[in-house]
Design a protein around this motif. Structure first.
Motif: not given
Ligand SMILES: Nc1nc2c(ncn2[C@@H]2O[C@H](COP(=O)(O)OP(=O)(O)O)[C@@H](O)[C@H]2O)c(=O)[nH]1
Ligand SMILES: [Mg+2]
Length: 692
Positions: A61, A80-81
């Motif tokens: 990500s 979501d990081t």
């Protein structure tokens, strides 16, 4: 998914060391909640969240993405990081937009460098947090071992609320310690209640006692009942535990496997039961934009609207998107609002929630929601959006300064214009990515949090704006100066039929103190150089100083005095004096013990104690000088000065020395003389470049 009440929303930022399974966890929750027909997988490139081409290619990500999960009539907004160090900016915005941090750790490797880092970011915002121990299906996964590590690393009161049933490939379910219930899960993640396995009785008893101790400690009435051995009311226990989580007194530890989906539905139940709803939070604190008076907005749909633009993205189809956390009030399409940071009105066109490539349109969004608003005109990251009638301004989001820079050039010359506008567009999306023009070296510089960050951003520039770049280390802005006075006499004379040229000057150069720049002194008596030509002399000297005689770098910190000269009544001209002065400068300069100056930066390095020796050794090798050291919690803060030329790749070096645990900032300090050996190399390089 329209029409949620404020108390039915949960905003959760997933943070962790890279690879702990955040994205997989979110994919699994999305799938189990029935929100998606397919189960997205990071490894298969089918992740719904990691949908950027740059993310697919690297299978990590890079952006913070939002996934709204509908569960038990509530809405969980999962942020979501990215876990990779370079994308810390994305973690900071997610934490700011969320109300609680879900720290994901692996069941095998447990606490890692990135876990410590993100824990620290959550500390900065004083965010409550919950730990999810993931990947319990893997070989060597060990829940209790990881619990021990967590307790060793962090000072918070970490309390398990579950115990796993079965180990590694046989991991099949969880025991809820508070409710004393056990569940197993089928391949689709559906749960079924079972008896607590007999072999777990002792552990269950021990950890349930720990949990009860931690809870009753916070409530006098419960404590009394507990001590007297009375039956404790389970609703009261839940209530007190919930308060303890919200107030960060207890950090619950849960477990499961995002891959097999064991423990995930029970975890979603837990999110609804124990994570704070926006309505339970204290009123948001801000300022009245005109008066600066401190004011607040209650987290209620009935308040005036206020929110924070925490991220902007350029979408190829919809243009600019502004991700916004609503703190109070409500918004609807076509509403007029106010950007109090910019002092300008904005209009809401549509409201939606982006889920990967898809989006879900909303007709209204209330306090507590996280939404995307397309086509806002002036709003950028960190701006407050609010109602026009009741303006408020919230504190800006704090980002670290970039630490790694490279010079960029478009591959094809025709792309110069596209480069400038494209760069500022991608920089606008990411406050940890800066772009500047260095006038002295005449280079376009881009700066970010590390090599990977800069590489992702240049790739994005290519994809979105069609500009391919060549990257190179930035040139160092050396300068030239002198160490002792010297004089030069120069006569510029040309007689080639018609009118000739004549100018004659005597110039004295003297060193000035560091940072003094340049001073021109006119010391002509009796008209040796006529008045009207003196400005031309100064101009000639300044021009010659632009490209110094040693290696072509600008000359600085000198005083030039014009003290004598000569002229010709017909042939003298401004041009002739300018040329004479330039040449005189170059001559005098080379006789005045010339030296190169280099920019020196002051660096402040934060490292865990055990790396101090290595970090200092490395700084010494980089011609650094240690200015001081000071303990700061478990860290040491080292201050040093070092040449900018040696520090160009420090972001990369420090990371490898400290396994990613060290951070630093650097700031320009002064210009200093380059040691002779180094100077020779610089001069040689400059000369060979000039010959090219
Ligand atoms: N065995 C196992 N692998 C998992 C689990 N969760 C994630 N993974 C794998 O771990 C890797 C990293 O997962 P990802 O979700 O991208 O982690 P993130 O960096 O935290 O988002 C991928 O290969 C996943 O398939 C799990 O519960 N069990
Ligand atoms: Mg991820």
């Amino acid at each position: 998914m329209n029409g949620y009440k404020v108390e039915d929303i949960r905003n959760v930022a997933l943070i962790s060391h890279s690879g702990a399974g955040k994205t997989s966890l979110v994919e699994t929750m999305l799938f189990l909640s029935g929100g998606r027909s397919r189960w997205g997988k990071v490894d298969e490139g089918t992740s719904i969240l990691d949908h950027d081409p740059e993310e697919k290619e690297r299978q990590v990500s890079i952006n913070t993405s939002i996934a709204p999960v509908n569960w038990n009539d509530c809405k969980i907004n999962l942020l979501d990081t990215p876990g990779y160090f370079d994308f810390v900016g994305e973690v900071k915005v997610a934490l700011r937009a969320a109300d609680i941090a879900l720290v994901t750790v692996e069941g095998v490797s447990g606490v890692e460098v990135g876990t410590e880092l993100v824990w620290g970011y959550a500390d900065e915002l004083d965010q409550p947090r919950v730990v999810f121990v993931n990947k319990l299906d893997r070989e060597n996964a060990d829940f209790l071992k990881v619990l021990g590590q967590l307790r060793e690393h962090f000072d918070e009161q970490l309390v398990p609320l579950q115990l796993p049933i079965g180990k590694e490939a046989d991991f099949s379910g969880v025991v809820n310690l508070l409710a004393e219930q056990a569940y197993t899960f089928d391949d689709e993640g559906n749960s079924e209640e079972i008896e607590i396995p007999a072999g777990l009785d002792d552990d269950v008893q021990q950890y349930r006692e720990e949990l009860l101790d931690a809870i009753v400690e916070r409530d006098d009435e419960l404590l009394l009942m507990y001590l007297e051995g009375e039956e404790l009311d389970s609703e009261a226990l839940k209530r007190v535990l919930r308060e303890a989580v919200v107030e960060r007194d207890i950090v619950p530890v849960l477990c499961g496997s995002a891959l097999t989906a064991a423990g995930i539905t029970t975890f979603m139940d837990f999110i609804i039961d124990y994570f704070p709803a926006p309505s339970e939070l204290p009123a948001a604190e801000g300022k009245e934009p005109e008066t600066g008076e401190e004011i607040t907005r209650a987290p209620s749909a009935d308040e005036s609207f206020s929110g924070l633009a925490f991220k902007t993205m350029t979408d190829p189809y919809v243009g600019r998107l502004t991700l916004t956390r609503i703190y109070s009030g409500r918004i609807t399409p076509q509403m007029q609002i106010f950007n109090s940071a910019k002092g300008e009105p904005e209009e809401i066109d549509r409201i939606f929630v982006p889920i990967g490539d898809d989006q879900e349109e909303l007709q209204e969004a209330v306090a507590g929601e996280i939404v995307a608003i397309p086509k806002l005109q002036v709003s950028t990251t960190g701006d407050t959006l609010c109602s026009t009638e009741a303006p408020i301004i919230y504190p800006d989001i704090e980002f670290p300064d970039p630490v790694y820079s490279v010079a960029v050039r478009p591959e094809s010359r025709g792309d110069e214009d596209k480069l400038g506008s494209g760069l500022s567009r991608v920089a606008e999306e990411d406050p940890t990515f800066h772009t500047t023009r260095n006038r002295e070296t005449n280079e376009q510089i881009v700066s970010g949090m590390g090599e990977m960050h800069v590489s992702v951003m240049t790739q994005r520039l290519k994809r979105k704006f069609g500009v391919s770049l060549n990257l190179s280390p930035p040139r160092i802005a050396y300068r030239e100066t002198i160490r002792r006075p010297a004089e030069a006499h120069y006569r510029h004379k040309k007689q080639s039929g018609g009118r000739g040229q004549f100018g004659e000057v005597d110039v004295r150069l003297e060193p000035m103190e560091r940072g003094a720049g340049f001073e021109f002194v006119d010391d002509i008596f009796g008209g040796a150089v006529p008045r009207q030509f003196i400005p031309a002399v100064e101009k000639g000297i300044r021009e010659a100083m632009g490209e110094g005689p040693m290696a072509g770098y600008p000359v600085t910190d000198i005083r030039a005095t014009l003290f004598d000269g000569g002229y010709h009544p017909v042939d003298s001209s401004e041009m002739a004096f300018k040329i004479a002065a330039s040449r005189a400068l170059s001559q005098a300069f080379m006789d005045a013990a010339p030296v190169l100056l280099e920019p020196i930066v002051e660096v402040t390095v934060h490292v865990p104690e055990q790396f101090m020796g290595d970090v200092i050794g490395d700084l010494n090798r980089k011609r650094g000088q240690i200015l001081g050291m000071e303990p700061h919690g478990k860290f040491q803060v080292i201050k040093a000065r070092a040449p900018a030329a040696e520090m160009a790749r420090y972001a990369i070096d420090l990371r490898s020395i400290t396994q990613g645990r060290g951070t630093f900032t650097s700031e320009f300090l002064s210009y200093e003389i380059v040691p002779e050996q180094e100077a020779e190399k610089v001069v040689e390089r400059a000369q060979s470049e000039q010959e090219e």
